[in-house]
Write a protein that holds these residues in place. Structure first.
Motif, PDB file in Angstrom:
ATOM      1  N   GLU A  80       0.835  -1.204   0.000  1.00 27.02           N
ATOM      2  CA  GLU A  80       0.000   0.000   0.000  1.00 27.02           C
ATOM      3  C   GLU A  80       0.871   1.255   0.000  1.00 27.02           C
ATOM      4  N   SER A  81       1.943   1.219   0.759  1.00 30.74           N
ATOM      5  CA  SER A  81       2.853   2.355   0.816  1.00 30.74           C
ATOM      6  C   SER A  81       3.580   2.545  -0.515  1.00 30.74           C
ATOM      7  N   LEU A  82       3.964   1.444  -1.127  1.00 29.06           N
ATOM      8  CA  LEU A  82       4.615   1.513  -2.441  1.00 29.06           C
ATOM      9  C   LEU A  82       3.647   2.085  -3.477  1.00 29.06           C
ATOM     10  N   ALA A  83       2.401   1.628  -3.442  1.00 30.75           N
ATOM     11  CA  ALA A  83       1.385   2.161  -4.353  1.00 30.75           C
ATOM     12  C   ALA A  83       1.192   3.654  -4.116  1.00 30.75           C
ATOM     13  N   SER A  84       1.178   4.047  -2.860  1.00 30.84           N
ATOM     14  CA  SER A  84       1.009   5.459  -2.525  1.00 30.84           C
ATOM     15  C   SER A  84       2.174   6.290  -3.062  1.00 30.84           C
ATOM     16  N   PHE A  85       3.389   5.794  -2.906  1.00 29.19           N
ATOM     17  CA  PHE A  85       4.547   6.541  -3.403  1.00 29.19           C
ATOM     18  C   PHE A  85       4.416   6.803  -4.894  1.00 29.19           C
ATOM     19  N   PHE A  86       4.010   5.771  -5.652  1.00 26.82           N
ATOM     20  CA  PHE A  86       3.920   5.905  -7.102  1.00 26.82           C
ATOM     21  C   PHE A  86       2.555   6.422  -7.566  1.00 26.82           C
ATOM     22  N   ASP A  87       1.699   6.747  -6.611  1.00 24.67           N
ATOM     23  CA  ASP A  87       0.386   7.331  -6.898  1.00 24.67           C
ATOM     24  C   ASP A  87      -0.466   6.440  -7.797  1.00 24.67           C
ATOM     25  N   SER A  89      -3.325   2.948  -7.498  1.00 25.69           N
ATOM     26  CA  SER A  89      -4.207   2.246  -6.583  1.00 25.69           C
ATOM     27  C   SER A  89      -3.493   1.005  -6.028  1.00 25.69           C
ATOM     28  N   PRO A  90      -3.696   0.684  -4.750  1.00 25.45           N
ATOM     29  CA  PRO A  90      -3.125  -0.565  -4.219  1.00 25.45           C
ATOM     30  C   PRO A  90      -3.627  -1.797  -4.971  1.00 25.45           C
ATOM     31  N   ALA A  91      -4.766  -1.662  -5.640  1.00 27.93           N
ATOM     32  CA  ALA A  91      -5.304  -2.780  -6.428  1.00 27.93           C
ATOM     33  C   ALA A  91      -4.314  -3.233  -7.494  1.00 27.93           C
ATOM     34  N   TYR A  92      -3.393  -2.372  -7.870  1.00 28.73           N
ATOM     35  CA  TYR A  92      -2.347  -2.727  -8.835  1.00 28.73           C
ATOM     36  C   TYR A  92      -1.629  -4.007  -8.405  1.00 28.73           C
ATOM     37  N   PHE A  93      -1.454  -4.184  -7.104  1.00 25.84           N
ATOM     38  CA  PHE A  93      -0.737  -5.355  -6.598  1.00 25.84           C
ATOM     39  C   PHE A  93      -1.649  -6.533  -6.278  1.00 25.84           C
ATOM     40  N   PHE A  94      -2.938  -6.288  -6.093  1.00 22.22           N
ATOM     41  CA  PHE A  94      -3.820  -7.321  -5.562  1.00 22.22           C
ATOM     42  C   PHE A  94      -4.857  -7.851  -6.545  1.00 22.22           C
ATOM     43  N   ASP A  95      -5.109  -7.156  -7.636  1.00 24.88           N
ATOM     44  CA  ASP A  95      -6.170  -7.527  -8.573  1.00 24.88           C
ATOM     45  C   ASP A  95      -5.582  -7.531  -9.977  1.00 24.88           C
ATOM     46  N   ASP A  96      -5.529  -8.719 -10.600  1.00 22.70           N
ATOM     47  CA  ASP A  96      -4.877  -8.829 -11.906  1.00 22.70           C
ATOM     48  C   ASP A  96      -5.521  -7.949 -12.972  1.00 22.70           C
ATOM     49  N   ALA A  97      -6.850  -7.860 -12.985  1.00 20.09           N
ATOM     50  CA  ALA A  97      -7.516  -7.024 -13.982  1.00 20.09           C
ATOM     51  C   ALA A  97      -7.161  -5.551 -13.760  1.00 20.09           C
ATOM     52  N   LYS A  98      -7.171  -5.126 -12.510  1.00 26.66           N
ATOM     53  CA  LYS A  98      -6.794  -3.735 -12.198  1.00 26.66           C
ATOM     54  C   LYS A  98      -5.328  -3.499 -12.532  1.00 26.66           C
ATOM     55  N   SER A  99      -4.503  -4.492 -12.251  1.00 30.14           N
ATOM     56  CA  SER A  99      -3.075  -4.379 -12.537  1.00 30.14           C
ATOM     57  C   SER A  99      -2.854  -4.123 -14.026  1.00 30.14           C
ATOM     58  N   THR A 118       1.777  14.846 -18.801  1.00 24.58           N
ATOM     59  CA  THR A 118       1.633  13.757 -17.848  1.00 24.58           C
ATOM     60  C   THR A 118       0.625  14.055 -16.751  1.00 24.58           C
ATOM     61  N   ARG A 119       0.754  15.202 -16.117  1.00 22.82           N
ATOM     62  CA  ARG A 119      -0.125  15.503 -14.987  1.00 22.82           C
ATOM     63  C   ARG A 119      -1.585  15.511 -15.412  1.00 22.82           C
ATOM     64  N   VAL A 120      -1.874  16.096 -16.549  1.00 24.37           N
ATOM     65  CA  VAL A 120      -3.250  16.136 -17.035  1.00 24.37           C
ATOM     66  C   VAL A 120      -3.742  14.722 -17.316  1.00 24.37           C
ATOM     67  N   ALA A 121      -2.928  13.941 -18.005  1.00 22.90           N
ATOM     68  CA  ALA A 121      -3.338  12.588 -18.379  1.00 22.90           C
ATOM     69  C   ALA A 121      -3.599  11.713 -17.161  1.00 22.90           C
ATOM     70  N   THR A 122      -2.793  11.836 -16.128  1.00 19.54           N
ATOM     71  CA  THR A 122      -2.978  10.988 -14.956  1.00 19.54           C
ATOM     72  C   THR A 122      -4.244  11.344 -14.197  1.00 19.54           C
ATOM     73  N   ARG A 123      -4.717  12.560 -14.356  1.00  9.41           N
ATOM     74  CA  ARG A 123      -5.929  12.992 -13.645  1.00  9.41           C
ATOM     75  C   ARG A 123      -7.202  12.614 -14.393  1.00  9.41           C
ATOM     76  N   LEU A 124      -7.123  12.104 -15.612  1.00  4.81           N
ATOM     77  CA  LEU A 124      -8.308  11.770 -16.392  1.00  4.81           C
ATOM     78  C   LEU A 124      -8.943  10.443 -15.987  1.00  4.81           C
ATOM     79  N   GLY A 125      -8.143   9.545 -15.406  1.00  5.53           N
ATOM     80  CA  GLY A 125      -8.655   8.234 -15.019  1.00  5.53           C
ATOM     81  C   GLY A 125      -9.843   8.343 -14.085  1.00  5.53           C
TER      82      GLY A 125
END
Length: 162
Positions: A80-87, A89-99, A118-125
């Motif tokens: 969760e902390s690693l996900a937070s650092f890279f901004d 979702s923690p689901a990146y590590f726990f859910d294959d579809a989300k990953s 980059t900043r604009v694109a990351t905020r569109l999700g």
């Protein structure tokens, strides 16, 4: 991908449904960079994770071992902390579809980084189709104000999946 060396990119052709934890972590390091474009170091990430996680620390050497695939069982708090650092979702590590979805978004962001959006694109999700349409209209309006081409760009067959 064999996780032989941290920092070796996960190629786009790799089947992300078979990604190891090391592959996922290395993808974050390879894709999400400092503002100057250089990669984050294990030491930098570990220090930031320790600071944000309070009493749950992680060492740079342990992070290095995770990236090499020599360790593969970090705590939930570490992920969760690693996900937070890279901004991401923690689901990146726990859910294959989300990953896979997050990895695809990150790959797009990496491509857009060269264009300075980059900043604009990351905020569109996560925005609704209606909101995305409004944003597209605003972008076209600003392009017109700046005298840039405003003709709609059609996706190539490759981009549209055809």
């Amino acid at each position: 991908m064999a996780a032989s060396e941290p920092g070796e990119g996960v190629e786009a052709s790799v089947d992300r449904s078979r990604w190891s934890l090391a592959d996922k972590i290395n993808n974050l390091f390879d894709t999400i960079r400092r503002p100057d474009g250089t990669p984050h170091s294990n030491e930098e990430v570990a220090a930031a994770m320790a600071k944000s996680a309070g009493n749950s620390t992680i060492s740079a050497s342990y992070l290095w071992m995770l990236r090499r695939g020599e360790r593969d069982n970090p705590t939930k708090r570490h992920l969760e902390s690693l996900a937070s650092f890279f901004d991401v979702s923690p689901a990146y590590f726990f859910d294959d579809a989300k990953s896979r979805a997050i990895a695809d978004e990150l790959a797009l962001v990496k491509l857009l980084a060269d264009a300075g959006v980059t900043r604009v694109a990351t905020r569109l999700g996560g925005l609704s189709p209606k909101s995305l349409s409004h944003i597209a209209d605003i972008v076209e309006h600003v392009r017109a104000i700046e005298g840039l081409d405003t003709s709609p760009r059609r996706p190539t067959d490759r981009e549209s999946g055809n």
